[in-house]
Each structure stands twice: as C-alpha cells, then as structure tokens.
Design a protein around this motif. Structure first.
Motif, PDB file in Angstrom:
ATOM      1  N   VAL A  87      14.118 107.685  76.105  1.00  0.00           N
ATOM      2  CA  VAL A  87      13.770 108.500  75.208  1.00  0.00           C
ATOM      3  C   VAL A  87      14.213 108.306  73.703  1.00  0.00           C
ATOM      4  O   VAL A  87      15.390 107.851  73.532  1.00  0.00           O
ATOM      5  N   THR A  88      13.230 108.244  73.030  1.00  0.00           N
ATOM      6  CA  THR A  88      13.617 108.271  71.649  1.00  0.00           C
ATOM      7  C   THR A  88      13.220 109.382  70.968  1.00  0.00           C
ATOM      8  O   THR A  88      12.259 110.100  70.722  1.00  0.00           O
ATOM      9  N   ALA A  89      14.183 110.316  70.864  1.00  0.00           N
ATOM     10  CA  ALA A  89      14.143 111.765  70.112  1.00  0.00           C
ATOM     11  C   ALA A  89      13.995 111.541  68.768  1.00  0.00           C
ATOM     12  O   ALA A  89      15.137 110.862  67.901  1.00  0.00           O
ATOM     13  N   VAL A  90      13.471 112.324  67.959  1.00  0.00           N
ATOM     14  CA  VAL A  90      13.156 112.509  66.281  1.00  0.00           C
ATOM     15  C   VAL A  90      13.182 113.789  65.943  1.00  0.00           C
ATOM     16  O   VAL A  90      12.474 114.808  66.550  1.00  0.00           O
ATOM     17  N   LEU A  91      14.201 114.105  65.138  1.00  0.00           N
ATOM     18  CA  LEU A  91      14.057 115.593  64.490  1.00  0.00           C
ATOM     19  C   LEU A  91      13.576 115.156  63.093  1.00  0.00           C
ATOM     20  O   LEU A  91      13.876 114.523  62.373  1.00  0.00           O
ATOM     21  N   SER A 127      20.004 121.019  63.705  1.00  0.00           N
ATOM     22  CA  SER A 127      20.807 119.603  62.858  1.00  0.00           C
ATOM     23  C   SER A 127      22.206 119.761  63.431  1.00  0.00           C
ATOM     24  O   SER A 127      22.931 118.812  63.641  1.00  0.00           O
ATOM     25  N   ALA A 128      22.867 121.173  63.663  1.00  0.00           N
ATOM     26  CA  ALA A 128      24.015 120.951  64.249  1.00  0.00           C
ATOM     27  C   ALA A 128      24.046 120.485  65.737  1.00  0.00           C
ATOM     28  O   ALA A 128      25.318 119.978  66.146  1.00  0.00           O
ATOM     29  N   ALA A 129      23.153 120.820  66.579  1.00  0.00           N
ATOM     30  CA  ALA A 129      23.488 120.338  67.974  1.00  0.00           C
ATOM     31  C   ALA A 129      22.469 119.416  68.251  1.00  0.00           C
ATOM     32  O   ALA A 129      23.161 119.007  69.585  1.00  0.00           O
ATOM     33  N   ALA A 130      21.909 118.759  67.758  1.00  0.00           N
ATOM     34  CA  ALA A 130      21.162 117.502  68.123  1.00  0.00           C
ATOM     35  C   ALA A 130      22.194 116.316  68.274  1.00  0.00           C
ATOM     36  O   ALA A 130      23.046 116.224  67.609  1.00  0.00           O
ATOM     37  N   PRO A 131      22.023 115.411  69.248  1.00  0.00           N
ATOM     38  CA  PRO A 131      23.063 114.358  69.774  1.00  0.00           C
ATOM     39  C   PRO A 131      23.096 113.505  68.252  1.00  0.00           C
ATOM     40  O   PRO A 131      22.014 113.605  67.830  1.00  0.00           O
ATOM     41  N   SER A 132      23.954 112.750  68.626  1.00  0.00           N
ATOM     42  CA  SER A 132      24.263 111.822  67.259  1.00  0.00           C
ATOM     43  C   SER A 132      23.144 110.556  67.529  1.00  0.00           C
ATOM     44  O   SER A 132      22.757 109.938  66.530  1.00  0.00           O
ATOM     45  N   TRP A 133      22.531 110.546  68.559  1.00  0.00           N
ATOM     46  CA  TRP A 133      21.511 109.410  69.065  1.00  0.00           C
ATOM     47  C   TRP A 133      20.069 109.822  68.488  1.00  0.00           C
ATOM     48  O   TRP A 133      19.244 109.009  68.532  1.00  0.00           O
ATOM     49  N   VAL A 134      20.067 111.086  68.098  1.00  0.00           N
ATOM     50  CA  VAL A 134      18.686 111.379  67.744  1.00  0.00           C
ATOM     51  C   VAL A 134      18.127 111.239  66.127  1.00  0.00           C
ATOM     52  O   VAL A 134      19.101 111.189  65.433  1.00  0.00           O
ATOM     53  N   HIS A 135      17.078 110.410  66.242  1.00  0.00           N
ATOM     54  CA  HIS A 135      16.634 110.006  64.966  1.00  0.00           C
ATOM     55  C   HIS A 135      16.309 111.189  64.108  1.00  0.00           C
ATOM     56  O   HIS A 135      15.541 112.036  64.262  1.00  0.00           O
ATOM     57  N   LEU A 154      10.480 103.684  64.900  1.00  0.00           N
ATOM     58  CA  LEU A 154      11.443 103.890  65.834  1.00  0.00           C
ATOM     59  C   LEU A 154      11.181 103.736  67.498  1.00  0.00           C
ATOM     60  O   LEU A 154      12.000 103.613  68.310  1.00  0.00           O
ATOM     61  N   THR A 155      10.114 103.999  67.858  1.00  0.00           N
ATOM     62  CA  THR A 155       9.915 103.683  69.400  1.00  0.00           C
ATOM     63  C   THR A 155       9.796 102.427  69.789  1.00  0.00           C
ATOM     64  O   THR A 155       9.924 102.106  70.850  1.00  0.00           O
TER      65      THR A 155
END
Length: 164
Positions: A87-91, A127-135, A154-155
């Motif tokens: 998974v490559t997660a992006v916010l 912003s507060a809950a996304a894991p640190s590895w989320v871009h 990023l992918t």
C-alpha cells in the motif's frame, strides 16, 4: 480539485505510460440510503470488484476515498482485497482558502456551510490519525495533473514493467 479528479488524472498518466491498473472510486462502493456502512458493504463490493480485476491479471489498484488513510480503514480495505497488497497511501491536503473555494464551486447556501464545516473537521481528523508512513501531498494552487504526477512517482509505477 479533489481526490476523484486526482484519481482520474493518475489513471490518465498510468494509461498513457501503458501501466496496467484499475481505478475504483471508494465513495461509490456503498453510496445508498439508508447508509450501509454498518454492514461492511464497501468492503464486500471492493472484494468482489478486486476479485474480478485480479482474475483478469490486474495487480495495481488506484483507490480513492476520503477516510482510506485511517489505520483501521487501511486494514479493512487490504483485508477485503484478499491478498497482501503493498500500500502506498496518500493524503491530499490544501489550505483552508483553497478548500473553501473548491467547495464553493460545487455547493451553495446552507449546503456550502455544512460541507466547509465537515471538510475542516475531517481534515483535522485525517491529519491527526493518519500513520506516519502515509504520504501527505499538498494540492494548494496545483493542477490535478501536477498532483497526479507526484502520486504516481510515490507509487513507483511509472514504468510498466515494474511491480507487476
């Protein structure tokens, strides 16, 4: 510009590069009234759709959904896929001025005010809950194509022979 427009721009870039992929708009997987979230319909529909794509040889999925960067949602979605996806997660984020302007393009009156309030609250929550590895990708004053190019980078999918 929002997640759906960026998702379509990512799709266009990958298609142009001849990178085999599927695009699923997560908001449509359980859009019903009364709401169906308590039944896990989005996950059931994702599982069914991904099974069909996998049967046809697809191994890359671009999935757009507002809450998909939350840890519990990431877990539910990857479990629904039935395999062990990378998974490559992006916010996607933007400043408040940009968010208000974008919402004003599609809403008005009392609906606009409600959407702005919900958008600001969700932005803080994500912003507060996304894991640190989320871009985190800032979309302020950028076109969907510019943002999509960053997401594709990023992918690592820009080359059709990688990550089959």
């Amino acid at each position: 510009m929002g997640k759906s427009r960026v998702g379509l721009a990512v799709h266009a870039l990958l298609a142009e590069a001849k990178v085999r992929h599927a695009l699923i708009e997560g908001d449509n997987l359980d859009m019903a009234y009364p709401p169906t979230w308590e039944y896990g319909l989005a996950e059931l529909n994702l599982a069914a759709m991904w099974q069909n794509y996998r049967a046809l040889g697809y191994r890359r999925l671009v999935y757009t959904n507002t809450a998909s960067v939350l840890p519990e949602v990431i877990g539910e979605l990857t479990a629904a896929m039935g395999d062990t996806p990378s998974v490559t997660a992006v916010l996607l984020t933007c400043d408040d001025r940009t968010a208000r302007a974008r919402l004003a393009q599609r809403e008005n009156g009392i609906e606009l005010r409600r959407h702005i309030e919900r958008s600001m609250a969700m932005s803080r929550e994500l912003s507060a809950a996304a894991p640190s590895w989320v871009h985190v990708v800032d979309t302020t004053d950028r076109s969907p194509e510019e943002v999509a190019a960053q997401v594709v980078a990023l992918t690592g999918w820009s080359n059709p022979t990688t990550a089959e």
